[in-house]
Design a protein around this motif. Structure first.
Motif, PDB file in Angstrom:
ATOM      1  N   ALA A   7       0.839  -1.189   0.000  1.00  0.00           N
ATOM      2  CA  ALA A   7       0.000   0.000   0.000  1.00  0.00           C
ATOM      3  C   ALA A   7       0.878   1.245   0.000  1.00  0.00           C
ATOM      4  O   ALA A   7       2.086   1.165   0.154  1.00  0.00           O
ATOM      5  CB  ALA A   7      -0.933   0.002   1.207  1.00  0.00           C
ATOM      6  N   GLY A   8       0.249   2.404  -0.151  1.00  0.00           N
ATOM      7  CA  GLY A   8       0.993   3.654  -0.161  1.00  0.00           C
ATOM      8  C   GLY A   8       0.665   4.539  -1.344  1.00  0.00           C
ATOM      9  O   GLY A   8       1.255   5.603  -1.512  1.00  0.00           O
ATOM     10  N   GLY A   9      -0.254   4.086  -2.198  1.00  0.00           N
ATOM     11  CA  GLY A   9      -0.688   4.930  -3.300  1.00  0.00           C
ATOM     12  C   GLY A   9       0.229   4.933  -4.495  1.00  0.00           C
ATOM     13  O   GLY A   9       0.123   5.821  -5.353  1.00  0.00           O
ATOM     14  N   LEU A  10       1.099   3.952  -4.617  1.00  0.00           N
ATOM     15  CA  LEU A  10       2.028   3.917  -5.748  1.00  0.00           C
ATOM     16  C   LEU A  10       1.770   2.725  -6.664  1.00  0.00           C
ATOM     17  O   LEU A  10       1.188   2.868  -7.729  1.00  0.00           O
ATOM     18  CB  LEU A  10       3.473   3.898  -5.244  1.00  0.00           C
ATOM     19  N   GLN A  11       2.182   1.520  -6.247  1.00  0.00           N
ATOM     20  CA  GLN A  11       2.102   0.371  -7.146  1.00  0.00           C
ATOM     21  C   GLN A  11       0.664   0.017  -7.525  1.00  0.00           C
ATOM     22  O   GLN A  11       0.359  -0.196  -8.701  1.00  0.00           O
ATOM     23  CB  GLN A  11       2.794  -0.846  -6.521  1.00  0.00           C
ATOM     24  N   ALA A  12      -0.233  -0.064  -6.519  1.00  0.00           N
ATOM     25  CA  ALA A  12      -1.607  -0.497  -6.806  1.00  0.00           C
ATOM     26  C   ALA A  12      -2.323   0.437  -7.787  1.00  0.00           C
ATOM     27  O   ALA A  12      -2.935  -0.036  -8.760  1.00  0.00           O
ATOM     28  CB  ALA A  12      -2.400  -0.639  -5.504  1.00  0.00           C
ATOM     29  N   PRO A  13      -2.299   1.764  -7.596  1.00  0.00           N
ATOM     30  CA  PRO A  13      -2.951   2.653  -8.559  1.00  0.00           C
ATOM     31  C   PRO A  13      -2.347   2.565  -9.966  1.00  0.00           C
ATOM     32  O   PRO A  13      -3.073   2.624 -10.964  1.00  0.00           O
ATOM     33  CB  PRO A  13      -2.759   4.042  -7.956  1.00  0.00           C
ATOM     34  N   LEU A  14      -1.012   2.431 -10.044  1.00  0.00           N
ATOM     35  CA  LEU A  14      -0.384   2.314 -11.360  1.00  0.00           C
ATOM     36  C   LEU A  14      -0.807   1.030 -12.062  1.00  0.00           C
ATOM     37  O   LEU A  14      -1.116   1.029 -13.253  1.00  0.00           O
ATOM     38  CB  LEU A  14       1.137   2.364 -11.215  1.00  0.00           C
ATOM     39  N   LEU A  15      -0.840  -0.068 -11.321  1.00  0.00           N
ATOM     40  CA  LEU A  15      -1.274  -1.335 -11.903  1.00  0.00           C
ATOM     41  C   LEU A  15      -2.723  -1.262 -12.359  1.00  0.00           C
ATOM     42  O   LEU A  15      -3.081  -1.753 -13.435  1.00  0.00           O
ATOM     43  CB  LEU A  15      -1.093  -2.463 -10.880  1.00  0.00           C
ATOM     44  N   VAL A  64      -6.895  -5.117  -9.404  1.00  0.00           N
ATOM     45  CA  VAL A  64      -5.946  -5.050  -8.298  1.00  0.00           C
ATOM     46  C   VAL A  64      -6.603  -5.208  -6.932  1.00  0.00           C
ATOM     47  O   VAL A  64      -7.621  -4.578  -6.631  1.00  0.00           O
ATOM     48  CB  VAL A  64      -5.177  -3.712  -8.336  1.00  0.00           C
ATOM     49  N   THR A  65      -5.962  -6.043  -6.120  1.00  0.00           N
ATOM     50  CA  THR A  65      -6.217  -6.109  -4.683  1.00  0.00           C
ATOM     51  C   THR A  65      -4.943  -5.682  -3.989  1.00  0.00           C
ATOM     52  O   THR A  65      -3.866  -6.170  -4.319  1.00  0.00           O
ATOM     53  CB  THR A  65      -6.584  -7.542  -4.245  1.00  0.00           C
ATOM     54  N   VAL A  66      -5.049  -4.745  -3.055  1.00  0.00           N
ATOM     55  CA  VAL A  66      -3.869  -4.341  -2.291  1.00  0.00           C
ATOM     56  C   VAL A  66      -4.081  -4.729  -0.833  1.00  0.00           C
ATOM     57  O   VAL A  66      -5.126  -4.461  -0.250  1.00  0.00           O
ATOM     58  CB  VAL A  66      -3.568  -2.831  -2.439  1.00  0.00           C
ATOM     59  N   MET A  67      -3.085  -5.396  -0.278  1.00  0.00           N
ATOM     60  CA  MET A  67      -3.154  -5.850   1.109  1.00  0.00           C
ATOM     61  C   MET A  67      -1.952  -5.303   1.867  1.00  0.00           C
ATOM     62  O   MET A  67      -0.811  -5.404   1.397  1.00  0.00           O
ATOM     63  CB  MET A  67      -3.173  -7.368   1.177  1.00  0.00           C
ATOM     64  N   TYR A  93      -8.776   8.921  -9.149  1.00  0.00           N
ATOM     65  CA  TYR A  93      -8.644   8.478 -10.534  1.00  0.00           C
ATOM     66  C   TYR A  93      -9.738   7.505 -10.958  1.00  0.00           C
ATOM     67  O   TYR A  93      -9.651   6.915 -12.029  1.00  0.00           O
ATOM     68  CB  TYR A  93      -7.261   7.852 -10.752  1.00  0.00           C
ATOM     69  N   ASP A  94     -10.757   7.357 -10.105  1.00  0.00           N
ATOM     70  CA  ASP A  94     -11.893   6.482 -10.419  1.00  0.00           C
ATOM     71  C   ASP A  94     -11.420   5.063 -10.749  1.00  0.00           C
ATOM     72  O   ASP A  94     -11.735   4.502 -11.805  1.00  0.00           O
ATOM     73  CB  ASP A  94     -12.705   7.059 -11.580  1.00  0.00           C
ATOM     74  N   LEU A  95     -10.679   4.486  -9.824  1.00  0.00           N
ATOM     75  CA  LEU A  95     -10.132   3.143 -10.006  1.00  0.00           C
ATOM     76  C   LEU A  95     -10.842   2.161  -9.081  1.00  0.00           C
ATOM     77  O   LEU A  95     -11.220   2.498  -7.967  1.00  0.00           O
ATOM     78  CB  LEU A  95      -8.639   3.132  -9.676  1.00  0.00           C
ATOM     79  N   ASP A  96     -10.990   0.932  -9.559  1.00  0.00           N
ATOM     80  CA  ASP A  96     -11.600  -0.131  -8.758  1.00  0.00           C
ATOM     81  C   ASP A  96     -10.478  -0.951  -8.126  1.00  0.00           C
ATOM     82  O   ASP A  96      -9.938  -1.868  -8.742  1.00  0.00           O
ATOM     83  CB  ASP A  96     -12.490  -1.010  -9.637  1.00  0.00           C
TER      84      ASP A  96
END
Length: 243
Positions: free
Chosen positions: A68-76, A83-86, A103-106
């Motif tokens: 988590a941290g707003g970097l990898q998951a949003p980019l993916l 994406v699931t981020v844990m 960014y309206d991401l699921d």
């Protein structure tokens, strides 16, 4: 062990409060690039993942583990992955929630310990992306075992971790400007160093990292090293496939 991970969570939350650089969210430019087919991701170092490792990520189910941290998951997610981020830190997860809203991401958000993936069924993901974080668990083997279980056949575990030299050597000041000296045996535990206070960290051997993945059934198909200016600041990334 419960108290250990509660302390790790507290440490991560404190780092967010102190705005540590590696908890910075992806920039608008990075998000646009990912959306337009130019995904570039780092996992804690300066060197991005090889593009061929993530070339076919769009449409795939990805677990961003302890990431988590707003970097990898949003980019993916911007690149089209499901994406699931844990993560163990609520404050780190909050950054992904904000990015998803912006960014309206699921993005599916899960709070938990990377050693326990029991909430996920067998063969749930095509990829697991694990930014540098395995130094927060006393043993990597339970993590690798769970990752193997929840990956689909042919799926890949992509991780980053510090090389053992980061823990073996310590800096010694002297009249000539100082030098590094090998003083610690591996594996390393911060609990054996009173000066570390409440900070919890574990240094693992390459036998644990590489051999541990192989022992669980993975085949290592990619290996990259990332050397920083500090000679002890050496990390590596591996791609391991479930056969």
């Amino acid at each position: 062990m419960k108290d250990l991970y509660k302390q790790v969570e507290n440490n991560m939350d404190d780092l967010v409060d102190n705005q540590v650089w590696w908890s910075n969210c992806a920039t608008a430019e990075q998000m646009d690039a990912a959306k337009n087919g130019s995904l570039e991701i780092t996992l804690g170092g300066s060197k991005p993942l090889p593009k061929d490792w993530i070339a076919h990520i769009s449409g795939k189910k990805v677990l961003c583990l302890a990431g988590a941290g707003g970097l990898q998951a949003p980019l993916l997610a911007s690149a089209g992955a499901k994406v699931t981020v844990m993560d163990i830190s609520r404050k780190m997860l909050d950054k992904d929630i904000l990015m998803a809203q912006k960014y309206d991401l699921d993005i599916r958000i899960e709070k938990g310990n990377m050693e326990d993936l029991s909430r996920f069924e067998d063969e749930s993901f095509h990829f697991i992306v694990n930014p540098a974080s395995l130094f927060y668990v006393p043993s990597v083997h339970p993590v690798f075992k769970e990752c193997y279980r929840v990956l689909k056949k042919g799926g890949a575990l992509i991780l980053a971790a510090p090389a053992p030299i980061a823990y073996v050597c310590e800096y010694v000041e002297d009249e000539k400007g100082g030098y590094y000296k090998a003083v610690n045996r591996m594996p390393y535990s911060s609990a054996e160093h009173p000066d570390q206070g409440d900070w919890i960290e574990f240094g693992h051997t390459m036998a644990d990292y590489i051999g541990g993945q192989i022992a669980c059934g993975f085949v290592i198909t990619g290996y990259v090293e990332d050397q920083q200016e500090d000679i002890t600041d050496l990390s590596f990334m591996t791609m391991a496939v479930k056969q």
